[in-house]
Design an enzyme around this catalytic site. Structure first.
Site, PDB file in Angstrom:
ATOM      1  N   GLU A 160      -6.334  12.526   2.258  1.00 45.06           N
ATOM      2  CA  GLU A 160      -7.557  12.295   3.150  1.00 45.06           C
ATOM      3  C   GLU A 160      -7.497  13.405   4.120  1.00 45.06           C
ATOM      4  O   GLU A 160      -8.627  13.354   4.717  1.00 45.06           O
ATOM      5  CB  GLU A 160      -7.098  10.765   3.526  1.00 45.06           C
ATOM      6  CG  GLU A 160      -7.328  10.022   2.342  1.00 45.06           C
ATOM      7  CD  GLU A 160      -6.881   8.478   2.723  1.00 45.06           C
ATOM      8  OE1 GLU A 160      -7.797   7.879   2.762  1.00 45.06           O
ATOM      9  OE2 GLU A 160      -5.810   8.191   3.143  1.00 45.06           O
TER      10      GLU A 160
ATOM     11  N   LYS B 251       0.841  -1.288   0.021  1.00 48.04           N
ATOM     12  CA  LYS B 251      -0.011  -0.018  -0.051  1.00 48.04           C
ATOM     13  C   LYS B 251       0.869   1.242   0.157  1.00 48.04           C
ATOM     14  O   LYS B 251       1.938   1.263   0.411  1.00 48.04           O
ATOM     15  CB  LYS B 251      -0.750   0.023   1.163  1.00 48.04           C
ATOM     16  CG  LYS B 251      -2.224  -0.984   1.164  1.00 48.04           C
ATOM     17  CD  LYS B 251      -3.343  -0.488   0.434  1.00 48.04           C
ATOM     18  CE  LYS B 251      -3.917   0.410   1.150  1.00 48.04           C
ATOM     19  NZ  LYS B 251      -4.948   0.330   1.843  1.00 48.04           N
TER      20      LYS B 251
END
Ligand code: ARG
Length: 456
Positions: free
Chosen positions: A289, A282
Site C-alpha cells: 500500500e 488482520k
C-alpha cells in the site's frame, strides 16, 4: 559571509535569511562538493593560476573537511546559506586566506550544477542496481512457482488461464524498459558544467577536459548559459522514476488484491505485513500500500520541478535551488520502494491450489472452445456466437463445461465431438504458443532469457 555581504549596508533579515538558506537539505552534497573543489584546485594549479603548494594546502584542507563532516565534527551553519559556503568558510578558517583562492574561475552557479550532476550520476547507478535486484526477485518468485496457473484477467474479469510466471515476467519487461530509460538519462546527466562560471564562461585559461577526466565525466557542456540553468537531467530522472513507480504501484495493487480473502492467491511474509491495532485477525499488506501511495509523491516531485522550470529566463535564477528537495525525495523514495518491495516479492508464498481452482472455475476456457470449432472448420465469429450461447445455457443449467454432456454440446454445433473433453487448462496454456505467449515452452524460454539479462 563578510565577503558576500560586503556590498550591503545591512545584515540580511533573519526570516529572509532562513527562507533562502538551503544548507538544511543540500548538506548531503558535501562529498560531491568536495570532489568538485579538489578537481578544480588541481586544475588551477596545473594551469598556473594558483601555485602547486597552494593547491596542496587547499586540497588537503578539503579532504579534512570531508572527514570532519563524516565524523559529525562539522555541522551545518544556516547563516552560511548553503553547503558551498559552509565548506568554503571552514576551509578559510582552517588554512587562512589561501583558501579564498579556491573560488577563482568558478561561481556557485556552475558549482551547484556540478554537485547535483555528480549526485544524480550516483543515484542513477544505485537505481539501476535496485531495478536489477527487483527483477531478480521477480524471477525467483516465477522460478519457484514455474507450473502455477492463475486466471489471466481483462477488465478484472477472468479471461484466459496463464502461467503465474508469465504474469510476473510482464513486470520484468516493464522494469527492463525503466532500466533503459535510466541508462538513457545517464547520457545527458554525464556532462561537466564546471567551467561555465556564473553564466558567461570564465576569464582564466582553464582546462575543462582535465576536470572532466578527474571527475569521470564523458562530456563537457557546450554553452555556459545553458549549463548553469539546465535541470533537464533531473526532470528526466523524475519522469523515469514516475513511470517506474507507476509500474511498482500496479504490481502493489495486484499484491493487495491477491492477498485479500476474496482472491486468496498469495500469502505475504509476516516480515512485510502489519497487524491491526483493533482487529486481531488482520494481516495488512502495508508495504504494498505504501509503494502504491508513495507513487503520488514521485509524480508530485516531477510536476513541481517542471513547474519551477517553466518560464525561467536564462540563466541561473534562485528558483533553481528548489530542484533539490524534490529530487532527493524522489531518489530516496524510489530506492527504498525498490528495495523493500523486492524483499516482499521474493518472500511471498503463492497458494497454487487456490489459483488453479480460480483458473478452472467459470467459463475461462470459452475461447478455447471457440478455437476448437475453428479448427473443425467454423468461422471464428460463428464459433464465438455458438460458444456464447453455450455459456448462457451452461449458466442456466448451473453446469461447468466439463459437466455438460456431448449431447448437450451437439445441440449448439454438430462439430462438437468427444475430443471436446480434452480441452483443459493445460491444453489451453500449451496452445498459446505464439511468440510472447503463455505456453510453458515460451515462458521457460522467456525466463531463461530474463535470467541472462540480469546476470543470473
Ligand atoms: N544554493 C544555491 C542553489 O541551490 C547555490 C547557488 C547559489 N547561487 C547564487 N547565485 N545565489 O541553487
Amino acid at each position: 559571509m563578510s565577503h558576500i555581504r560586503g556590498r550591503f549596508q545591512k545584515a540580511a533579515d533573519k526570516a529572509a535569511a532562513a527562507f533562502s538558506a538551503s544548507v538544511s537539505f543540500d548538506w548531503r552534497l558535501y562529498p560531491h562538493d568536495i570532489a568538485g573543489s579538489v578537481a578544480h584546485a588541481r586544475m588551477l594549479a596545473k594551469q598556473g593560476i594558483i601555485s602547486q603548494g597552494e593547491a596542496k594546502t587547499i586540497t588537503d584542507g578539503l579532504v579534512e573537511i570531508g572527514q570532519e563532516i563524516e565524523q559529525g565534527k562539522l555541522q551545518p551553519k544556516a547563516g552560511l546559506e548553503d553547503i558551498h559556503m559552509n565548506i568554503e568558510a571552514r576551509l578559510i578558517e582552517k588554512v587562512g586566506e589561501v583558501g579564498g583562492k579556491l573560488h577563482t574561475a568558478r561561481s556557485r552557479n556552475d558549482q551547484v550544477a556540478l554537485d547535483i550532476r555528480l549526485f544524480a550520476k550516483e543515484a542513477i547507478t544505485d537505481t539501476l542496481l535496485g531495478l536489477k535486484k527487483f527483477q531478480q526477485a521477480l524471477i525467483s518468485l516465477a522460478e519457484n512457482n514455474k507450473k502455477v496457473i492463475i486466471p489471466g484477467y481483462t477488465h478484472l474479469q477472468r479471461a484466459q488461464p496463464v502461467l503465474l510466471a508469465h504474469h510476473l515476467l510482464a513486470y520484468f519487461e516493464m522494469l527492463q524498459r525503466d532500466t533503459d530509460r535510466f541508462i538513457d538519462c545517464l547520457e545527458r546527466t554525464d556532462v561537466l558544467p564546471l567551467g561555465s562560471g556564473a553564466l558567461a564562461g570564465v576569464a582564466y585559461d582553464i582546462d575543462r577536459e582535465f576536470v572532466a577526466k578527474e571527475l569521470g565525466f564523458s562530456q563537457i557542456s557546450r554553452n555556459s548559459m545553458d549549463a548553469v540553468s539546465d535541470r533537464d537531467f533531473l526532470i528526466e530522472y523524475e519522469a523515469a522514476a514516475s513511470i517506474c513507480m507507476m509500474h511498482l504501484s500496479r504490481l502493489a495493487e495486484e499484491m493487495i488484491l491477491w492477498s485479500s480473502a476474496e482472491f486468496d492467491f498469495i500469502e505475504l511474509d509476516d516480515a512485510y505485513t502489519t497487524g491491526s491495532s483493533i482487529m486481531p485477525q488482520k494481516k495488512n499488506p502495508d508495504i504494498a500500500e505504501l509503494v502504491r501511495g508513495k507513487t503520488g509523491r514521485i509524480y508530485g516531485n516531477l510536476m513541481a520541478l517542471l513547474t519551477t522550470m517553466k518560464g525561467l529566463p536564462l540563466s541561473y535564477n534562485r528558483d533553481l535551488q528548489e530542484d533539490k528537495e524534490g529530487f532527493f525525495d524522489c531518489v530516496d523514495t524510489l530506492l527504498s520502494s525498490l528495495e523493500v518491495f523486492a524483499g516482499m516479492i521474493s518472500t511471498a508464498h503463492i497458494k497454487a491450489e487456490n489459483t488453479k481452482q480460480a483458473a478452472g472455475e467459470g467459463y475461462i476456457l470459452a475461447t478455447d472452445l471457440a478455437d476448437y470449432l475453428v479448427k473443425k472448420g467454423e468461422a471464428f465469429r460463428t464459433a464465438h456466437d455458438i460458444v456464447a450461447r453455450l455459456v448462457s445455457y451452461a449458466i442456466e443449467k448451473g453446469k461447468t463445461f466439463s459437466e455438460l454432456k456431448l449431447t448437450e454440446y451437439k445441440k449448439f454445433s454438430p462439430r462438437f465431438g468427444d475430443d471436446i473433453f480434452s480441452v483443459t487448462l493445460e491444453s489451453s496454456l500449451a496452445a498459446r504458443d505464439s511468440l510472447g505467449g503463455s505456453s510453458p515452452k515460451r515462458v521457460a524460454a522467456a525466463l531463461a532469457k530474463a535470467k541472462k539479462t540480469v546476470g543470473l
